[in-house]
Design a protein around this motif. Structure first.
Motif, short mmCIF file in Angstrom:
data_model
loop_
_atom_site.label_atom_id
_atom_site.label_comp_id
_atom_site.label_asym_id
_atom_site.label_seq_id
_atom_site.Cartn_x
_atom_site.Cartn_y
_atom_site.Cartn_z
N UNK A 7 0.83 -1.19 0.00
CA UNK A 7 0.00 0.00 0.00
C UNK A 7 0.87 1.25 0.00
N UNK A 23 -4.95 8.08 3.71
CA UNK A 23 -3.95 7.38 4.50
C UNK A 23 -2.68 7.23 3.68
N UNK A 24 -1.61 6.99 4.36
CA UNK A 24 -0.31 6.92 3.71
C UNK A 24 0.39 5.65 4.16
N UNK A 25 0.99 4.97 3.18
CA UNK A 25 1.72 3.75 3.52
C UNK A 25 3.19 3.96 3.24
#
Lengths: 110, 112
Positions: free
Chosen positions: B45, B56-58
């Protein structure tokens, strides 16, 4: 963060037999668990999913079970066919992120 | 039924170049996810957007950036490309964050 483990990494079965793939997750906040089938070089295709308020779901030859207490979920394929051969990924959604297992390469021998 | 569209399908770049990948979600889907998948690896992700805002940040490198536009399509911008960026890049979309996620066909990026 979430950690999803998937076993086995490879699975070889005879056509007509059943196949079971297991995944565990670590984050109790995870609430949605899809399973994807991916053929070489192609996109992951959703085959079945389960939400945390359900313990089992079935769709023809495919079923998924979820044990929230133990934090594990499993994919069951019955009466396997050669066209079921592919890589299968489990995943868990924690908040807005998806975490994938490392994949299981299923080989169904005719 | 309409699916997720990604373009281009294949891209060859040299080190230190830039690349832009585009994703057009399923109509009415408002959430977009980006993944990177190396050979024999699971999808990793990178980043997601909901209603044009980063959700959101992966594991997205600082050299990469992304945005979602008013028509809900998304672009992944990759700068200072490295050999290790060679991978399949998938976009997926869903109706709201809790919806089922559907993957696009992917963009195969090769960095030489």
């Amino acid at each position: 963060g979430e950690n999803v483990e998937q076993h086995p990494s490879t699975l070889s079965v005879q056509e007509g037999d059943s196949a079971v793939i297991k995944c565990t997750y670590s984050d109790s906040a995870s609430n949605y668990f899809p399973w994807y089938k991916q053929e070489l070089g192609k996109r992951p295709q959703l085959i079945i999913d389960i939400r945390s308020n359900v313990g089992e779901k079935k769709d023809q030859r495919i079923a998924v079970t979820l044990n929230k207490t133990a934090k594990h979920f499993s994919l069951h394929i019955t009466e396997t066919q050669p066209e079921d051969s592919a890589v299968y990924f489990c995943a868990a959604r924690s908040f807005n992120k998806f975490y994938f297992g490392s994949g299981t390469k299923l080989n169904v021998k005719p | 039924a309409a699916g997720v569209i990604q373009s281009p399908r294949h891209l060859i770049k040299e080190k230190r170049e830039t690349a832009t990948l585009k994703c057009y979600p399923i109509p009415r889907h408002d959430t977009v996810y980006w993944y990177q998948q190396g050979p024999g690896q699971d999808p990793q992700f990178l980043i997601s957007f909901y209603e044009k805002m980063q959700s959101d940040k992966g594991s997205i490198p600082d050299r990469f950036s992304a945005q979602q536009f008013s028509d809900y399509h998304s672009e992944l911008n990759m700068s200072s490309l490295e050999l290790g960026d060679s991978a399949l890049y998938f976009c997926a979309s869903s109706l709201e964050v809790k919806g089922t996620q559907y993957f696009g066909p992917g963009t195969r990026l090769l960095v030489l």
